[in-house]
Structures are given as structure tokens and as C-alpha cells.
Design a protein around this motif. Sequence first.
Motif, PDB file in Angstrom:
ATOM      1  N   TYR A   1      42.927  41.955  36.190  1.00 13.79           N
ATOM      2  CA  TYR A   1      44.069  42.252  37.057  1.00 13.79           C
ATOM      3  C   TYR A   1      44.866  40.984  37.328  1.00 13.79           C
ATOM      4  O   TYR A   1      44.309  39.951  37.715  1.00 13.79           O
TER       5      TYR A   1
ATOM      6  N   TRP B   1      42.921  52.966  41.521  1.00 13.89           N
ATOM      7  CA  TRP B   1      41.832  52.408  40.704  1.00 13.89           C
ATOM      8  C   TRP B   1      41.181  53.491  39.855  1.00 13.89           C
ATOM      9  O   TRP B   1      40.760  53.227  38.719  1.00 13.89           O
TER      10      TRP B   1
ATOM     11  N   HIS C   1      44.537  44.355  30.282  1.00 19.75           N
ATOM     12  CA  HIS C   1      45.086  43.751  31.491  1.00 19.75           C
ATOM     13  C   HIS C   1      45.867  44.790  32.301  1.00 19.75           C
ATOM     14  O   HIS C   1      46.401  45.751  31.737  1.00 19.75           O
ATOM     15  N   VAL C   2      45.922  44.575  33.603  1.00 17.71           N
ATOM     16  CA  VAL C   2      46.621  45.471  34.527  1.00 17.71           C
ATOM     17  C   VAL C   2      47.622  44.635  35.315  1.00 17.71           C
ATOM     18  O   VAL C   2      47.264  43.613  35.909  1.00 17.71           O
TER      19      VAL C   2
ATOM     20  N   SER D   1      51.039  44.928  38.062  1.00 19.50           N
ATOM     21  CA  SER D   1      51.882  45.743  38.934  1.00 19.50           C
ATOM     22  C   SER D   1      53.347  45.372  38.741  1.00 19.50           C
ATOM     23  O   SER D   1      53.722  44.200  38.851  1.00 19.50           O
TER      24      SER D   1
ATOM     25  N   GLU E   1      51.277  46.200  45.258  1.00 17.48           N
ATOM     26  CA  GLU E   1      50.771  44.915  44.771  1.00 17.48           C
ATOM     27  C   GLU E   1      49.968  44.185  45.852  1.00 17.48           C
ATOM     28  O   GLU E   1      48.968  43.524  45.552  1.00 17.48           O
TER      29      GLU E   1
ATOM     30  N   VAL F   1      36.205  44.702  37.365  1.00 16.48           N
ATOM     31  CA  VAL F   1      37.549  44.122  37.326  1.00 16.48           C
ATOM     32  C   VAL F   1      37.483  42.636  37.660  1.00 16.48           C
ATOM     33  O   VAL F   1      36.882  42.241  38.667  1.00 16.48           O
TER      34      VAL F   1
ATOM     35  N   MET G   1      39.836  39.507  38.688  1.00 21.30           N
ATOM     36  CA  MET G   1      41.173  39.159  39.175  1.00 21.30           C
ATOM     37  C   MET G   1      41.431  37.676  38.926  1.00 21.30           C
ATOM     38  O   MET G   1      40.654  36.822  39.349  1.00 21.30           O
TER      39      MET G   1
END
Length: 484
Positions: free
Chosen positions: A175, A440, A225-226, A228, A141, A99, A101
Motif C-alpha cells: 500500500y 479492504w 500495489h494499491v 488511492s 486515503e 499488507v 505499507m
Amino acid sequence: MSERSAKSRKPKPTSPPGNAIPISSPNHHRSSVLILMARKSSLLKQALMFVVLLLALYAFFTSFLNPDPKVDPSFRAHHLSRENPSDFPGKSPPFPVRVFMYELPERFTYGIIRAHSAARGGAPVADSSALKYPGHQHMAEWYLFADLNRPESERARAGSPIARVTDPEEADLFYLPVFSSLSLIVNQGRPPGTDPVYSDEEMQDELVKWLEGQAYWKRNNGWDHVISAQDPNALYRVVDRIKNAVLLVSDFGRLKPNQASLVKDVILPYSHRINTYNGDIGIEKRKTLLFFMGNRFRKEGGKIRDSLFQILEDEVDVVMKHGAQSRESRRAASQGMHTSKFCLTPAGDTPSACRLFDAIVSLCVPVIVSDSIELPFEDVIDYRKIAIFVDTASSLKRGFLVNLLRQVPTTRILEYQKEIKEVKRFYEYGDPDGTINEIWRLISQKLPLIKLMVNRDKRIVKRDMSEPDCSCMCSNQTGVISTL
């Protein structure tokens, strides 16, 4: 003895002694050499075949169990998806998902914490690391952001299914650590009569403008993409522009079928707002049959709360209290849930509500009245073992709920409590091997679908559709009619 008899009695042949050298003809010697050479040739062929087989097996296992990410970055995910997720609930899958970020501009992260504090009269804080994220019911988040910022060794020890990478070229997933749920409530705490100094709508517009300028968002149209958006209203203004991403949500109450689905997205549990019950199972100290404390008046599906108040508030052994979010209300709710056998968890403004997760950590058996609810971690948790589901129509029949619950024997209540205790860690965001690892895990399982959608997007004919196509699996729109 006659001469004929003597000639007929010839001596019998005898075997030569062990150290004797056999005497044979040249033809016999040549045959022996050929036989010996044939045997050696056969053994050599068998040895070569064995070596070839070993090399083939080595190549097979090297290719399939340790694929080269340069060949296909999603290959590891393909093999992960072939495992049964229930084989390792709460454990690391065979391969950690990588991942990346984003380093977002501060106005989308710590800047929102500053604005939240300023709206409540807080003093300015120069050092971002000294800022404290405020507690509320949509805190996933923050926990995801904090998890990705902790040392890799700590995450590995906790059995995390992901690994953070600093090179986006190595990433399986991207993320976006925006504090979208906190942004919604910044202005709620400002002093009466003061004008808002913060705009959630402006934050959303600026965020998407920044995101759409990123090369890795444009590369696969956002599918990998992820983001929240746990509060049902989070990012409402821009959700159509980010809907390809894996959205982390509480439910689908305010999302359209072409924006979110069980297939693409992940359902998150609320952050429980009351103290966890650390005692053992039992009903000796749980004198109340049914307990509820929360806002009596809600919108949309939550309107059922007022009706349930009218039906239940005068029942014996039932406690129904109206209360908003406050420290005193949380203390009273903790006491009530810890001393009750069953806890009523009706819908809020959307199908989900925090009360369900407060009940679970209280070992109070949830009584769920929400026909369109979606639940987190349902791939490994059978909620019928930890909760009672009652359809809305039945719950509004006077006497139905209390009669149903009074018929539940003590042994069954203890079974519910035992099951709840076994899965309680799934709802503890602060547990190193709790909620965050499970989130996750679910995100990791989306990788095969992400690869499918990326490839599909490259060849599909773009068209306007009035209904969702086959790539969408809608949430529950029919409800569950089930009791015990």
C-alpha cells in the motif's frame, strides 16, 4: 430285541462339555492355525490401510487449508477467491491478507497536511502526530492510512480482512499511503491575490520517481500495489505510469479504459459531509417530497443540474437550493435531507457525487440521475433496494420526476428506508466495522487477478494497441434505464 436291531441303534454324538479340550488330528490343528493367522493378517492390513488413509487426509487438509506461503504467497488468496463474497459482507475472510505499507518520505503524507494548513494561514506544527487531516469528501486515503497504523489487536477485533506486515517479503499487497486527493486542494484555500507555494504536479512527479526506484514495485511491474486516487483528478499527471496498480477511485469519469476498470480497481464511497440521521424509519417528519442542495453549475455530465433546477424549482413540495461547501451549507443540507422523503443525486463533474452518500446516511431515498455511475460494494448491495434510478432523458421531461415520486406508496418508502438502514454502516468511515473493512475486503478479492496478471506479464508479447485488450473490463458506458 434281535442282534441286528441292537447293532443298528448306535448312540448319538454329544457335544463336549465347555471345559473339555477337543481332541483333533494333527491335520485339523494345522488348518486351524493357518485360518487364525490369515484372520490376523487381514486385520493388520485393514489397520494399515486405515492409518494410511488418516495420514493422507491430514496431508490434504494441511496442504490446502494451511498452505506454506513460501511455496506460493498467493495460494491463500486463491482459496479466499473460491468463497462467495456475499457470505461474509463486513466479516473477515477466512485468511487475512498481508499488507505492507511503505514508509513514504513525509512530503507525500504529513507534508501535504502542513502545506494545506500553511496555505490557510495556519501556524507551523513541529510534531507530525499533532497534525490534523482536514475534512473533505475524499478522505479514504486518511482512513486507510490510520487503519494500518493502529494496533493489530484493534484491527483484529473489528474483523479486518487484512493484517499489516513489516517485512515486505511476507506481503501479498503493497500500500502506497500518499495523500493524493488532499494534494489537489492545497492551493484552493489560499488568500486571494497570493501566489501558490505548493505544486501538486511536482508532488506527483516526485512520487512516481520515488516509486519506480523501489525494488518491490519493479519486481511485479506494480500489479501487487494499491494506490488511492479517490478524487477524479488525483494523480492525473502520472496515472499512465501507475495504472497496473489497484487504483482506489470514486468513478471512471476521467480515466481511460486502459487505465482503470471494474475488474482491476475498487470504487470507493465519498466521505459524507453532513450529519448522520440516527432516528428510526418513518415519514411523519419528512414533509418535503424531493430535496437537493449543492452546486447548480457543474462541468461535463454535471451540466444536467442546471436543467433539473429549471424544471423542478417551482414544483410544490420540492426544494432545490444552490450551495457550495461550507459549514452553514452542510448544516442546511443536513436539515433538508433529514426532513425529506427523496433526495435528488445527479452527476457532478464526473458520474459520481457526494450527495448520494449524504442521502444514504440521512435515510433519504436517493433518486440517482447519472447514466454512467459506478457504485461501491455492489457485489453485496443491490442498489435497486435502496435507491431509485432515472435515466437522464426521462428526468428532463417536465413533470416526470415529481409524478413518479408521488406515486410511490408509503409502504414502499418505508421498505427503502429499512434497507438503507441495514447497509448504512458501509458508508461510515468512522465505524470500526464499516467502510474501511469493506474496502479492504474488495481489495483482498483482487489477489487471484493480480497473480494472473503477474504471470501473464512475464510471458506476453509487448505490443502497441489502439484498443484495450481482453484484460480490461470497461465501466458502464451505456447507462441504466430503470425507475422503480
